[in-house]
Scaffold this motif. Sequence first.
Motif, PDB file in Angstrom:
ATOM      1  N   GLY A 188       1.857  49.467  -5.661  1.00 49.47           N
ATOM      2  CA  GLY A 188       3.181  49.581  -6.295  1.00 49.47           C
ATOM      3  C   GLY A 188       3.297  50.230  -7.473  1.00 49.47           C
ATOM      4  N   GLY A 189       4.503  50.031  -8.189  1.00 49.36           N
ATOM      5  CA  GLY A 189       4.824  50.649  -9.316  1.00 49.36           C
ATOM      6  C   GLY A 189       5.125  49.786 -10.520  1.00 49.36           C
ATOM      7  N   CYS A 190       5.130  50.249 -11.754  1.00 51.89           N
ATOM      8  CA  CYS A 190       5.671  49.317 -12.756  1.00 51.89           C
ATOM      9  C   CYS A 190       5.982  50.405 -13.947  1.00 51.89           C
ATOM     10  CB  CYS A 190       4.352  48.649 -13.192  1.00 51.89           C
ATOM     11  SG  CYS A 190       2.778  49.496 -13.652  1.00 51.89           S
ATOM     12  N   GLY A 191       6.580  49.662 -15.015  1.00 52.39           N
ATOM     13  CA  GLY A 191       6.741  50.489 -16.141  1.00 52.39           C
ATOM     14  C   GLY A 191       7.682  49.771 -17.278  1.00 52.39           C
ATOM     15  N   THR A 225      14.705  46.152  -4.493  1.00 47.51           N
ATOM     16  CA  THR A 225      15.201  45.036  -4.956  1.00 47.51           C
ATOM     17  C   THR A 225      15.981  45.017  -6.362  1.00 47.51           C
ATOM     18  OG1 THR A 225      12.869  44.248  -5.258  1.00 47.51           O
ATOM     19  CG2 THR A 225      13.896  43.404  -3.462  1.00 47.51           C
ATOM     20  N   SER A 226      15.722  46.035  -6.986  1.00 44.07           N
ATOM     21  CA  SER A 226      15.762  46.211  -8.377  1.00 44.07           C
ATOM     22  C   SER A 226      17.332  46.036  -8.340  1.00 44.07           C
ATOM     23  CB  SER A 226      15.707  47.679  -8.818  1.00 44.07           C
ATOM     24  OG  SER A 226      14.384  48.064  -8.346  1.00 44.07           O
ATOM     25  N   ASN A 227      18.409  46.102  -7.390  1.00 42.97           N
ATOM     26  CA  ASN A 227      19.709  45.562  -7.905  1.00 42.97           C
ATOM     27  C   ASN A 227      19.945  44.234  -7.965  1.00 42.97           C
ATOM     28  OD1 ASN A 227      19.045  44.642  -5.163  1.00 42.97           O
ATOM     29  ND2 ASN A 227      21.113  44.595  -4.634  1.00 42.97           N
ATOM     30  N   ILE A 228      18.981  43.338  -7.620  1.00 38.93           N
ATOM     31  CA  ILE A 228      18.928  42.075  -7.992  1.00 38.93           C
ATOM     32  C   ILE A 228      18.805  41.789  -9.397  1.00 38.93           C
ATOM     33  CG2 ILE A 228      17.925  39.712  -7.639  1.00 38.93           C
ATOM     34  CD1 ILE A 228      16.721  40.705  -5.010  1.00 38.93           C
ATOM     35  N   GLN A 229      18.017  42.638  -9.981  1.00 40.28           N
ATOM     36  CA  GLN A 229      17.568  42.262 -11.485  1.00 40.28           C
ATOM     37  C   GLN A 229      19.033  43.112 -12.287  1.00 40.28           C
ATOM     38  OE1 GLN A 229      13.595  43.854 -11.918  1.00 40.28           O
ATOM     39  NE2 GLN A 229      13.342  43.801 -10.122  1.00 40.28           N
ATOM     40  N   VAL A 230      19.717  44.011 -11.782  1.00 39.82           N
ATOM     41  CA  VAL A 230      20.772  44.401 -12.453  1.00 39.82           C
ATOM     42  C   VAL A 230      21.765  43.229 -12.464  1.00 39.82           C
ATOM     43  CG1 VAL A 230      22.657  46.125 -12.671  1.00 39.82           C
ATOM     44  CG2 VAL A 230      20.141  46.913 -11.954  1.00 39.82           C
ATOM     45  N   SER A 239      22.969  52.292 -12.524  1.00 40.46           N
ATOM     46  CA  SER A 239      22.796  51.417 -13.536  1.00 40.46           C
ATOM     47  C   SER A 239      21.135  51.729 -13.682  1.00 40.46           C
ATOM     48  CB  SER A 239      23.119  49.980 -13.339  1.00 40.46           C
ATOM     49  OG  SER A 239      22.260  49.587 -12.175  1.00 40.46           O
ATOM     50  N   LEU A 240      20.370  51.958 -12.780  1.00 36.33           N
ATOM     51  CA  LEU A 240      19.065  52.112 -12.710  1.00 36.33           C
ATOM     52  C   LEU A 240      18.497  53.650 -13.224  1.00 36.33           C
ATOM     53  CD1 LEU A 240      18.252  49.865  -9.733  1.00 36.33           C
ATOM     54  CD2 LEU A 240      17.530  49.353 -12.058  1.00 36.33           C
ATOM     55  N   ASN A 241      19.448  54.606 -13.823  1.00 34.84           N
ATOM     56  CA  ASN A 241      19.241  55.666 -14.313  1.00 34.84           C
ATOM     57  C   ASN A 241      18.894  56.781 -13.258  1.00 34.84           C
ATOM     58  OD1 ASN A 241      19.015  57.097 -16.746  1.00 34.84           O
ATOM     59  ND2 ASN A 241      16.779  57.200 -16.681  1.00 34.84           N
ATOM     60  N   ILE A 272       9.203  42.784  -3.338  1.00 28.11           N
ATOM     61  CA  ILE A 272       8.943  41.949  -4.515  1.00 28.11           C
ATOM     62  C   ILE A 272       9.021  42.610  -5.763  1.00 28.11           C
ATOM     63  CG2 ILE A 272       6.675  41.040  -4.309  1.00 28.11           C
ATOM     64  CD1 ILE A 272       7.693  38.144  -4.704  1.00 28.11           C
ATOM     65  N   GLU A 273       9.787  42.359  -6.844  1.00 26.38           N
ATOM     66  CA  GLU A 273       9.868  42.760  -8.227  1.00 26.38           C
ATOM     67  C   GLU A 273       9.950  41.976  -9.128  1.00 26.38           C
ATOM     68  OE1 GLU A 273      12.685  46.614  -7.313  1.00 26.38           O
ATOM     69  OE2 GLU A 273      12.008  46.413  -9.478  1.00 26.38           O
ATOM     70  N   ALA A 274       8.992  41.993 -10.277  1.00 27.90           N
ATOM     71  CA  ALA A 274       9.129  40.996 -11.159  1.00 27.90           C
ATOM     72  C   ALA A 274       9.522  41.639 -12.524  1.00 27.90           C
ATOM     73  CB  ALA A 274       7.745  40.363 -11.507  1.00 27.90           C
TER      74      ALA A 274
HETATM   75  C1  2NL Z   1       7.890  49.393  -6.171  1.00 27.45           C
HETATM   76  C2  2NL Z   1       8.657  49.178  -7.325  1.00 27.45           C
HETATM   77  C3  2NL Z   1       8.674  50.034  -9.598  1.00 27.45           C
HETATM   78  C4  2NL Z   1      10.657  48.925 -11.038  1.00 27.45           C
HETATM   79  C5  2NL Z   1       9.764  49.189  -9.831  1.00 27.45           C
HETATM   80  C6  2NL Z   1      12.383  48.021 -12.066  1.00 27.45           C
HETATM   81  C7  2NL Z   1      13.438  47.466 -12.113  1.00 27.45           C
HETATM   82  C8  2NL Z   1      14.454  47.497 -13.026  1.00 27.45           C
HETATM   83  C9  2NL Z   1      14.252  48.108 -13.970  1.00 27.45           C
HETATM   84  C10 2NL Z   1      13.033  48.957 -14.261  1.00 27.45           C
HETATM   85 CL1  2NL Z   1      15.939  46.469 -12.981  1.00 27.45          CL
HETATM   86  N1  2NL Z   1      12.293  48.863 -13.346  1.00 27.45           N
HETATM   87  N2  2NL Z   1      11.650  47.988 -11.140  1.00 27.45           N
HETATM   88  C11 2NL Z   1       9.925  49.741 -12.083  1.00 27.45           C
HETATM   89  C12 2NL Z   1       8.882  50.478 -11.685  1.00 27.45           C
HETATM   90  C13 2NL Z   1       8.233  50.506 -10.618  1.00 27.45           C
HETATM   91  O1  2NL Z   1       8.113  49.985  -8.193  1.00 27.45           O
HETATM   92  O2  2NL Z   1       8.050  48.818  -5.178  1.00 27.45           O
HETATM   93  N3  2NL Z   1       7.284  50.547  -5.863  1.00 27.45           N
HETATM   94  C14 2NL Z   1       6.419  50.755  -4.878  1.00 27.45           C
END
Ligand code: 2NL
Length: 349
Positions: A289-292, A178-183, A148-150, A217-219
Amino acid sequence: MNLLSELKAIEGEFERDTKAVTQLSVDAVETMRIAYLGRKGKVTAALEKLRDCPKEEKPAAGKASNELKKKIEAWIQDNLKAAEGAELEASLSQTMLDISLPVGGTLPSGSLHPVTIMRRDLLKEFRRLGFTVYDGPEIDYDFYNFKSLNFPDDHPARDMQDTFYVNKEKQLLLRTHTSNIQVHCMLNEKPPLRIVAPGRVFRCDSDPTHTPMFHQIEAFVVDRGVTFAHMKGVIDTFMKGIFGSSMKTRLRPSFFPFTEPSAEMDLMCVHCSGKGCRLCKMTGWLEVGGCGMIHPNVFEAVEYDSELYSGFAFGFGIDRMAMLKYKIQDLRQLFEGNYPFLGQFPVQA
Ligand code: 2NL
């Protein structure tokens, strides 16, 4: 004097003696017992005389001595009880019970794990910014963790070398982020969403800077009209909240399967405040960390209309953040359960 009149005399003395007891006490009752029923007591002596008593006097004298003995025993029993009660009452009213004495003074109170302290601080700041905490499973299906996360079917992260599989046939694994939580959240709830998801994650990795279990931790935010500028603003405000208003953040272009565009998230070096040192390899920045912007394919997987909604996500490691904040040198110290090390962190309620 015959025995019967002697017993009458003893009874008279007993009556007088009991009236003479002004201060009832256990000692006073015991003195009476010894005087009348003790080994050399008056009644005991009279009972001994019963043996040598003339036959015709015996029945009456025997009856009388028994009755006198019973009468004295009854008096002792009643008054002993009363005396004990009075003495307990007196001692309780004289002994001060100090219920204000502190009990915690010398007891060790322990402290929280640095990762726990860091997670609580991070969540507090996220809540202040309007985020809601969400949780999800540590063991999950491939769908929630990858598909689901492509993540394409042949993505290297799916490899047995990188992911712990619980049951490969059933596609059951230990989540790698932790992205599974968000799905799960997006499938259970409807936009607008402002969610923060902390938790344990697992990867087949073990060296000086990687442990097979660590914390993320993801927001994420999903709503109409959410932009990259909103994301940059939230990240910067958040990090200033954690590290103080002089903290600076920086984004650099990057790639993640679940976001487009994607960026690396840098913090001004916490050690040299951006001047350049060994920790930041003279760059003045630390990658944390990462983001987008959430990829349209992710929205499609959870059946959200990507024409109507947009969103951003960012995540980082809680352990790494704790190391930076508490100046911990070796990541592995966090998971060794060494009390002298763990006892150094601030105690919080
Ligand atoms: C990290 C995480 C990233 C995300 C996490 C995310 C989650 C959903 C959809 C799209 Cl459900 N993105 N999470 C996105 C980009 C980077 O990094 O801990 N990186 C070290």
